[in-house]
Write a protein that holds these residues in place. Structure first.
Motif, PDB file in Angstrom:
ATOM      1  N   CYS A  74       0.803  -1.227   0.000  1.00 26.52           N
ATOM      2  CA  CYS A  74       0.000   0.000   0.000  1.00 26.52           C
ATOM      3  C   CYS A  74       0.840   1.283   0.000  1.00 26.52           C
ATOM      4  N   PRO A  75       1.911   1.377   0.804  1.00 24.89           N
ATOM      5  CA  PRO A  75       2.712   2.608   0.742  1.00 24.89           C
ATOM      6  C   PRO A  75       3.264   2.893  -0.649  1.00 24.89           C
ATOM      7  N   GLY A  76       3.563   1.837  -1.414  1.00 20.79           N
ATOM      8  CA  GLY A  76       4.034   2.035  -2.778  1.00 20.79           C
ATOM      9  C   GLY A  76       2.982   2.698  -3.648  1.00 20.79           C
ATOM     10  N   TYR A  77       1.713   2.324  -3.451  1.00 25.28           N
ATOM     11  CA  TYR A  77       0.630   2.974  -4.182  1.00 25.28           C
ATOM     12  C   TYR A  77       0.555   4.463  -3.828  1.00 25.28           C
ATOM     13  N   LEU A  78       0.690   4.770  -2.540  1.00 27.41           N
ATOM     14  CA  LEU A  78       0.626   6.162  -2.104  1.00 27.41           C
ATOM     15  C   LEU A  78       1.777   6.974  -2.702  1.00 27.41           C
ATOM     16  N   ALA A  79       2.966   6.384  -2.757  1.00 25.82           N
ATOM     17  CA  ALA A  79       4.107   7.071  -3.354  1.00 25.82           C
ATOM     18  C   ALA A  79       3.894   7.291  -4.848  1.00 25.82           C
ATOM     19  N   SER A  80       3.258   6.318  -5.514  1.00 28.80           N
ATOM     20  CA  SER A  80       2.963   6.463  -6.939  1.00 28.80           C
ATOM     21  C   SER A  80       2.004   7.624  -7.178  1.00 28.80           C
ATOM     22  N   VAL A  81       1.032   7.787  -6.278  1.00 31.92           N
ATOM     23  CA  VAL A  81       0.106   8.917  -6.388  1.00 31.92           C
ATOM     24  C   VAL A  81       0.860  10.232  -6.247  1.00 31.92           C
ATOM     25  N   ALA A  82       1.768  10.293  -5.291  1.00 33.91           N
ATOM     26  CA  ALA A  82       2.551  11.518  -5.101  1.00 33.91           C
ATOM     27  C   ALA A  82       3.383  11.841  -6.331  1.00 33.91           C
ATOM     28  N   GLY A  83       3.895  10.800  -6.985  1.00 39.64           N
ATOM     29  CA  GLY A  83       4.732  11.026  -8.155  1.00 39.64           C
ATOM     30  C   GLY A  83       3.966  11.343  -9.419  1.00 39.64           C
ATOM     31  N   SER A  84       2.666  11.045  -9.463  1.00 41.26           N
ATOM     32  CA  SER A  84       1.888  11.241 -10.701  1.00 41.26           C
ATOM     33  C   SER A  84       0.687  12.161 -10.492  1.00 41.26           C
ATOM     34  N   TRP A  85       0.641  12.882  -9.368  1.00 38.33           N
ATOM     35  CA  TRP A  85      -0.523  13.689  -9.011  1.00 38.33           C
ATOM     36  C   TRP A  85      -0.881  14.700 -10.093  1.00 38.33           C
ATOM     37  N   ARG A  86       0.123  15.326 -10.706  1.00 36.06           N
ATOM     38  CA  ARG A  86      -0.132  16.365 -11.714  1.00 36.06           C
ATOM     39  C   ARG A  86      -0.734  15.813 -12.999  1.00 36.06           C
ATOM     40  N   ASP A  87      -0.648  14.493 -13.186  1.00 42.64           N
ATOM     41  CA  ASP A  87      -1.165  13.896 -14.418  1.00 42.64           C
ATOM     42  C   ASP A  87      -2.597  13.389 -14.290  1.00 42.64           C
ATOM     43  N   LEU A  88      -3.227  13.566 -13.131  1.00 40.34           N
ATOM     44  CA  LEU A  88      -4.588  13.073 -12.939  1.00 40.34           C
ATOM     45  C   LEU A  88      -5.573  13.786 -13.869  1.00 40.34           C
ATOM     46  N   PRO A  89      -6.627  13.067 -14.344  1.00 39.40           N
ATOM     47  CA  PRO A  89      -7.693  13.708 -15.129  1.00 39.40           C
ATOM     48  C   PRO A  89      -8.491  14.678 -14.266  1.00 39.40           C
ATOM     49  N   SER A  90      -9.643  15.099 -14.760  1.00 40.19           N
ATOM     50  CA  SER A  90     -10.453  16.101 -14.062  1.00 40.19           C
ATOM     51  C   SER A  90     -10.808  15.633 -12.655  1.00 40.19           C
ATOM     52  N   ARG A  91     -10.770  16.567 -11.705  1.00 33.23           N
ATOM     53  CA  ARG A  91     -11.021  16.232 -10.307  1.00 33.23           C
ATOM     54  C   ARG A  91     -12.448  15.709 -10.116  1.00 33.23           C
ATOM     55  N   ARG A  92     -13.402  16.211 -10.904  1.00 33.04           N
ATOM     56  CA  ARG A  92     -14.779  15.740 -10.759  1.00 33.04           C
ATOM     57  C   ARG A  92     -14.867  14.242 -11.063  1.00 33.04           C
ATOM     58  N   THR A  93     -14.208  13.810 -12.134  1.00 32.39           N
ATOM     59  CA  THR A  93     -14.198  12.385 -12.476  1.00 32.39           C
ATOM     60  C   THR A  93     -13.542  11.571 -11.376  1.00 32.39           C
TER      61      THR A  93
END
Length: 253
Positions: free
Chosen positions: A53-72
């Motif tokens: 699970c911590p690896g998933y959280l780190a992946s989110v931190a590393g790719s946060w700027r690439d997320l699609p629209s916040r509403r989706t």
């Protein structure tokens, strides 16, 4: 656990965190490692789900700027939690044999969907041609199925999510991968809460693997942003195929 066992789990955690961020399937590195150090299958599976699970959280931190629209994104999170709860209930309360036989075909099927994404889009329609309501409903269904699977076993969750999301979303693969990271993290956090309360965890193994997946997950997410789409897609397809065949071999032997 001796030093050699700890070293094996540390290396497996680093590799799994990186692989999960790039293509998914890192749990098939840590799960056999946990078995190799002497854990029975169910405790190994539960401990593995918590440790990555911590690896998933780190992946989110590393790719946060690439997320699609916040509403989706926000509309999908409750579905991910609900699916993960259902999957963990299945693991803790039902026989595993039948699902073990189905899992390889789910992984191989998801990989095939990603590999033949363009012909399938021509068959079912390109995402931009779908109505907003139909697209959202299909997206929710994809996330629900992936989250149930992730709560139950989790290996190749990333492959399955990328395949389903890429078929529905009209986004670059790096953005789809970023959304996959976030959903995987939500599923992972849900399983941590449930397994910590009710599952047969080996906390010593988790303490070694979890920090390693944290480092590997962040490094892998940064790597994804530098990979050309065709290379990223090819890596995911190769990983998915190998994982599916491995699971099929293990289920049938």
């Amino acid at each position: 656990m001796d030093v050699s066992d700890a070293a094996l789990l540390l290396v497996a955690g680093l590799a799994a965190g990186t692989v999960n961020a790039v293509a998914g399937g890192g749990s098939l590195i840590t799960f056999p490692a946990l078995l190799a150090v002497g854990l029975p299958p169910v405790p190994a599976n539960v401990s593995n789900s918590v440790a990555v699970c911590p690896g998933y959280l780190a992946s989110v931190a590393g790719s946060w700027r690439d997320l699609p629209s916040r509403r989706t994104v926000l509309s999908l999170l409750p579905t991910a939690v609900l699916g993960a709860v259902a999957g963990t209930w299945l693991l803790l309360n039902t026989p595993a044999r039948a699902f073990e036989l189905v899992v390889p075909f789910l992984v191989l099927g998801a990989t095939a969907v990603l590999a033949f994404q363009d012909p399938l889009r021509r068959l079912v329609g390109h995402p931009r041609d779908l109505g907003a309501r139909r697209r959202l409903g299909t997206l929710q269904a994809m996330v629900l199925v992936g989250a149930v699977y992730g709560g139950y076993f989790g290996a190749a969750l990333g492959v399955m999510l990328v395949a389903g999301l890429a078929l529905v979303l009209d986004e670059a693969l790096a953005r789809v991968s970023a959304l996959k990271n976030l959903i995987s993290a939500v599923v992972g956090l849900t399983t941590v809460v449930i397994f910590a309360a009710f599952g047969p965890l080996n906390w010593a193994a988790v303490a070694v693997v979890a920090p390693a997946t944290l480092v590997g997950g962040y490094a892998g997410a940064r790597l994804v942003r530098r990979l050309p789409p065709v290379v990223l897609k090819s890596l995911i397809v190769v990983f998915g195929t190998v994982i599916g065949l491995f699971l099929l071999y293990r289920a049938l032997r």
